[in-house]
Design a protein around this motif. Structure first.
Motif, PDB file in Angstrom:
ATOM      1  N   LEU A  62       0.816  -1.218   0.000  1.00 50.35           N
ATOM      2  CA  LEU A  62       0.000   0.000   0.000  1.00 50.35           C
ATOM      3  C   LEU A  62       0.850   1.269   0.000  1.00 50.35           C
ATOM      4  CD1 LEU A  62      -2.778  -1.063   2.557  1.00 50.35           C
ATOM      5  CD2 LEU A  62      -2.938  -0.997   0.062  1.00 50.35           C
ATOM      6  N   ILE A  63       2.056   1.221   0.587  1.00 51.11           N
ATOM      7  CA  ILE A  63       2.897   2.433   0.674  1.00 51.11           C
ATOM      8  C   ILE A  63       4.082   2.357  -0.276  1.00 51.11           C
ATOM      9  CG2 ILE A  63       2.249   2.823   3.088  1.00 51.11           C
ATOM     10  CD1 ILE A  63       4.961   1.648   3.893  1.00 51.11           C
ATOM     11  N   ARG A  64       3.984   1.536  -1.301  1.00 53.99           N
ATOM     12  CA  ARG A  64       5.126   1.293  -2.177  1.00 53.99           C
ATOM     13  C   ARG A  64       5.610   2.532  -2.912  1.00 53.99           C
ATOM     14  NH1 ARG A  64       0.477  -0.457  -4.391  1.00 53.99           N
ATOM     15  NH2 ARG A  64      -0.001   0.003  -6.596  1.00 53.99           N
ATOM     16  N   PHE A  65       4.761   3.552  -3.046  1.00 50.04           N
ATOM     17  CA  PHE A  65       5.167   4.753  -3.781  1.00 50.04           C
ATOM     18  C   PHE A  65       5.876   5.782  -2.895  1.00 50.04           C
ATOM     19  CE2 PHE A  65       1.385   3.168  -6.127  1.00 50.04           C
ATOM     20  CZ  PHE A  65       2.050   2.801  -7.293  1.00 50.04           C
ATOM     21  N   ASN A  66       5.839   5.579  -1.587  1.00 53.71           N
ATOM     22  CA  ASN A  66       6.557   6.461  -0.663  1.00 53.71           C
ATOM     23  C   ASN A  66       7.876   5.778  -0.294  1.00 53.71           C
ATOM     24  OD1 ASN A  66       7.531   7.840   1.651  1.00 53.71           O
ATOM     25  ND2 ASN A  66       5.466   8.570   2.124  1.00 53.71           N
ATOM     26  N   LEU A  67       8.991   6.235  -0.893  1.00 54.70           N
ATOM     27  CA  LEU A  67      10.263   5.535  -0.757  1.00 54.70           C
ATOM     28  C   LEU A  67      10.717   5.447   0.697  1.00 54.70           C
ATOM     29  CD1 LEU A  67      12.670   4.158  -2.083  1.00 54.70           C
ATOM     30  CD2 LEU A  67      13.730   6.407  -2.375  1.00 54.70           C
ATOM     31  N   ASN A  68      10.638   6.548   1.446  1.00 55.15           N
ATOM     32  CA  ASN A  68      11.125   6.536   2.832  1.00 55.15           C
ATOM     33  C   ASN A  68      10.343   5.554   3.703  1.00 55.15           C
ATOM     34  OD1 ASN A  68      13.133   8.431   2.368  1.00 55.15           O
ATOM     35  ND2 ASN A  68      11.771  10.166   2.793  1.00 55.15           N
ATOM     36  N   LEU A  69       9.001   5.624   3.591  1.00 49.17           N
ATOM     37  CA  LEU A  69       8.178   4.704   4.377  1.00 49.17           C
ATOM     38  C   LEU A  69       8.393   3.262   3.942  1.00 49.17           C
ATOM     39  CD1 LEU A  69       4.768   6.622   4.647  1.00 49.17           C
ATOM     40  CD2 LEU A  69       6.544   6.366   6.398  1.00 49.17           C
ATOM     41  N   ALA A  70       8.510   3.055   2.627  1.00 50.30           N
ATOM     42  CA  ALA A  70       8.691   1.700   2.109  1.00 50.30           C
ATOM     43  C   ALA A  70      10.023   1.105   2.562  1.00 50.30           C
ATOM     44  CB  ALA A  70       8.599   1.705   0.588  1.00 50.30           C
ATOM     45  N   MET A  71      11.082   1.911   2.565  1.00 49.38           N
ATOM     46  CA  MET A  71      12.397   1.418   2.981  1.00 49.38           C
ATOM     47  C   MET A  71      12.387   1.028   4.453  1.00 49.38           C
ATOM     48  SD  MET A  71      14.628   1.402   0.466  1.00 49.38           S
ATOM     49  CE  MET A  71      16.262   1.682   1.086  1.00 49.38           C
ATOM     50  N   ARG A  72      11.751   1.857   5.279  1.00 49.06           N
ATOM     51  CA  ARG A  72      11.693   1.524   6.709  1.00 49.06           C
ATOM     52  C   ARG A  72      10.839   0.284   6.940  1.00 49.06           C
ATOM     53  NH1 ARG A  72       8.975   2.249  11.458  1.00 49.06           N
ATOM     54  NH2 ARG A  72      10.260   2.728  13.272  1.00 49.06           N
ATOM     55  N   ASN A  73       9.719   0.198   6.237  1.00 47.75           N
ATOM     56  CA  ASN A  73       8.867  -0.985   6.358  1.00 47.75           C
ATOM     57  C   ASN A  73       9.608  -2.235   5.890  1.00 47.75           C
ATOM     58  OD1 ASN A  73       7.005  -3.021   4.888  1.00 47.75           O
ATOM     59  ND2 ASN A  73       5.594  -1.953   6.240  1.00 47.75           N
ATOM     60  N   LEU A  74      10.338  -2.102   4.781  1.00 49.73           N
ATOM     61  CA  LEU A  74      11.044  -3.257   4.227  1.00 49.73           C
ATOM     62  C   LEU A  74      12.095  -3.787   5.195  1.00 49.73           C
ATOM     63  CD1 LEU A  74      11.350  -5.028   1.695  1.00 49.73           C
ATOM     64  CD2 LEU A  74      13.106  -3.439   0.892  1.00 49.73           C
ATOM     65  N   SER A  75      12.799  -2.880   5.863  1.00 46.98           N
ATOM     66  CA  SER A  75      13.837  -3.302   6.803  1.00 46.98           C
ATOM     67  C   SER A  75      13.258  -4.181   7.902  1.00 46.98           C
ATOM     68  CB  SER A  75      14.511  -2.072   7.428  1.00 46.98           C
ATOM     69  OG  SER A  75      15.138  -1.284   6.444  1.00 46.98           O
ATOM     70  N   ILE A  76      12.157  -3.733   8.491  1.00 43.16           N
ATOM     71  CA  ILE A  76      11.542  -4.503   9.577  1.00 43.16           C
ATOM     72  C   ILE A  76      10.844  -5.748   9.048  1.00 43.16           C
ATOM     73  CG2 ILE A  76       9.853  -4.418  11.443  1.00 43.16           C
ATOM     74  CD1 ILE A  76      12.274  -2.771  12.001  1.00 43.16           C
ATOM     75  N   THR A  77      10.208  -5.644   7.882  1.00 38.14           N
ATOM     76  CA  THR A  77       9.479  -6.777   7.324  1.00 38.14           C
ATOM     77  C   THR A  77      10.414  -7.931   6.996  1.00 38.14           C
ATOM     78  OG1 THR A  77       7.785  -5.312   6.411  1.00 38.14           O
ATOM     79  CG2 THR A  77       7.929  -7.528   5.487  1.00 38.14           C
ATOM     80  N   MET A  78      11.582  -7.619   6.431  1.00 39.50           N
ATOM     81  CA  MET A  78      12.542  -8.675   6.112  1.00 39.50           C
ATOM     82  C   MET A  78      13.039  -9.370   7.375  1.00 39.50           C
ATOM     83  SD  MET A  78      12.895  -8.951   2.829  1.00 39.50           S
ATOM     84  CE  MET A  78      11.113  -8.764   2.853  1.00 39.50           C
ATOM     85  N   MET A 177       6.395  -0.251  14.253  1.00 38.43           N
ATOM     86  CA  MET A 177       6.538  -0.945  12.974  1.00 38.43           C
ATOM     87  C   MET A 177       5.392  -0.510  12.078  1.00 38.43           C
ATOM     88  SD  MET A 177       7.774  -4.806  13.965  1.00 38.43           S
ATOM     89  CE  MET A 177       6.585  -5.068  15.268  1.00 38.43           C
ATOM     90  N   SER A 178       5.478  -0.925  10.836  1.00 41.77           N
ATOM     91  CA  SER A 178       4.446  -0.565   9.868  1.00 41.77           C
ATOM     92  C   SER A 178       3.707  -1.830   9.450  1.00 41.77           C
ATOM     93  CB  SER A 178       5.079   0.108   8.642  1.00 41.77           C
ATOM     94  OG  SER A 178       4.098   0.424   7.685  1.00 41.77           O
ATOM     95  N   SER A 179       2.404  -1.862   9.751  1.00 39.40           N
ATOM     96  CA  SER A 179       1.600  -3.023   9.383  1.00 39.40           C
ATOM     97  C   SER A 179       0.174  -2.567   9.082  1.00 39.40           C
ATOM     98  CB  SER A 179       1.601  -4.074  10.500  1.00 39.40           C
ATOM     99  OG  SER A 179       1.011  -3.547  11.675  1.00 39.40           O
ATOM    100  N   TRP A 180      -0.500  -3.331   8.249  1.00 37.87           N
ATOM    101  CA  TRP A 180      -1.872  -2.987   7.870  1.00 37.87           C
ATOM    102  C   TRP A 180      -2.842  -3.419   8.967  1.00 37.87           C
ATOM    103  CZ3 TRP A 180      -6.045  -6.295   7.164  1.00 37.87           C
ATOM    104  CH2 TRP A 180      -7.199  -5.698   6.631  1.00 37.87           C
TER     105      TRP A 180
END
Length: 403
Positions: A62-78, A177-180
């Motif tokens: 859902l936040i894939r177009f916001n690079l900063n939010l996506a990068m932070r989410n990706l770090s924790i998600t991985m 963290m970032s979660s739906w």
């Protein structure tokens, strides 16, 4: 107080693995005997963690177009993905883990019951080392978890202007963290429900990582120590200046050393089959996350508190990878020099029958014990340096593309 806690973690049935087994049991990975309730509760917790990771991926989309939010989410998600993979594989392959644990403990109990000073010194040395690594690593993971949990509060308190914007609703409150979620998580009870959920997930994930990794590293230390012990036993095949060994005793010692190495190779292969798939995914994810963290550190607009959080997260990633590569390298090194003990024995003074038996033993000892991350990477210091170089290369390419 500290000595009481440390002694509480010890286990007479598992001289080496006492603390790590306590941690595995506390986080639902190592069940007590005949405990159905424990199994039901632990499996429910693991399934809830998997469901949470799914919501993280939904939010990432859902936040894939916001690079900063996506990068932070990706770090924790991985990192969350690796946690549930470690927990899931441990539960699914629990029987194989139990075989290794029982082998390690039974072998050590047998060895410690014998009055052999060199043997006891070697076991004591790598046991103390394993304790130090376990407790230091637990401390590092605990610090990482508290950094992640406290980061939103630090952001909230660090800037009065940002604090005011959050209070009047201009910008949302910071998240751990970032979660739906199917409800509004930016205000009111929804926000506090997410805070509690994220805190529980952080403690769960931290415990899984700390106990899984420390258990694996301690087992690697065991194999390195046992290879060193085997080399010492090979040195004493025919005694020394103060000991005269009979023909039958020499044959028995050769047979024991041969069987010892066969068992080590057998159970090391089982351990590698359990770790290799997980570490293969971890090496790939770690390479990408080191690169992503470096980009976040150098991105304009990143606050000081965010940089501290990213730096601590990056240090934890590198420490995990280094632990595996260092101890994998130690096992490989000892595996390649274990037959040195034969050459320091008085094999040249023995008759032809004993020499032939020594030659057969040397052939067995030439079989190396290797820990891998998938079919492509051996866990060595060279591999660790190569992964860091690869991450830096990805970072350089992405920076040039941005320019």
């Amino acid at each position: 107080m500290r000595n009481k806690i440390v002694s509480y973690l010890e286990n007479e049935e598992h001289p080496l693995l006492g603390p790590t087994l306590w941690g595995l049991r506390a986080w639902g990975l190592y069940p007590p005997i005949n405990s159905n309730w424990y199994t039901i509760i632990s499996c429910s917790v693991h399934l809830a963690a998997i469901a949470f990771v799914v919501t993280q991926y939904i939010e990432l989309w859902l936040i894939r177009f916001n690079l900063n939010l996506a990068m932070r989410n990706l770090s924790i998600t991985m990192l969350s993905s690796i946690c549930v993979i470690k927990a899931g594989t441990f539960v699914l392959w629990r029987e194989d883990w139990m075989k290794i644990i029982n082998f390690v403990s039974s072998l050590e109990k047998t060895q410690l019951s014998e009055t052999y000073a060199i043997k006891n010194n070697i076991i004591s040395r790598y046991t103390k080392y394993s304790r130090c690594v376990t407790y230091i690593y637990w401390g590092l993971v605990t610090a990482t978890v508290f950094t992640v949990v406290m980061a939103p509060l630090a952001i909230f308190l660090s800037s009065p202007s940002t604090n005011e914007l959050m209070r009047n609703g201009t910008i949302p409150y910071p998240e751990i963290m970032s979660s739906w979620t199917p409800f509004d998580r930016t205000r009111g009870y929804g926000y506090w429900a997410c805070v509690v959920e994220h805190m529980l997930i952080c403690f769960y994930g931290g415990g899984i990582v700390a106990n899984y990794d420390s258990n694996a590293v301690v087992l690697m230390s065991f194999f390195a120590g046992q290879l060193k012990l085997l080399s010492a036993n090979c040195t004493m095949l025919f005694g020394d200046e103060n000991e005269v060994v009979s023909y039958n005793e020499a044959l028995r010692r050769i047979r024991d050393c041969h069987y010892h190495h066969v068992q080590l190779v057998k159970y090391a292969k089982i351990l590698n089959s359990l770790l290799s798939p997980v570490l293969f995914l971890y090496v790939i994810i770690c390479s990408l996350m080191i690169c992503a963290s470096a980009i976040q550190l150098t991105t304009e607009g990143t606050t000081s508190m965010q940089r501290i959080w990213i730096a601590e997260y990056l240090m934890a990633l590198i420490a995990q990878l280094f632990l595996y590569c260092w101890h994998g390298n130690e096992v490989l090194f000892m595996s390649e020099k274990v037959d040195d003990g034969i050459y320091t024995s008085t094999w040249y003074l023995q008759n032809n029958v004993l020499r032939r038996n020594v030659l057969l033993l040397r052939g067995q000892l030439r079989k190396r014990i290797i820990f891998t991350a998938g079919p492509f990477t051996t866990l060595t210091i060279a591999a660790f340096v190569g992964i860091l170089k690869g991450s830096y290369s990805y970072y350089t390419i992405l920076n040039k593309r941005d320019d």
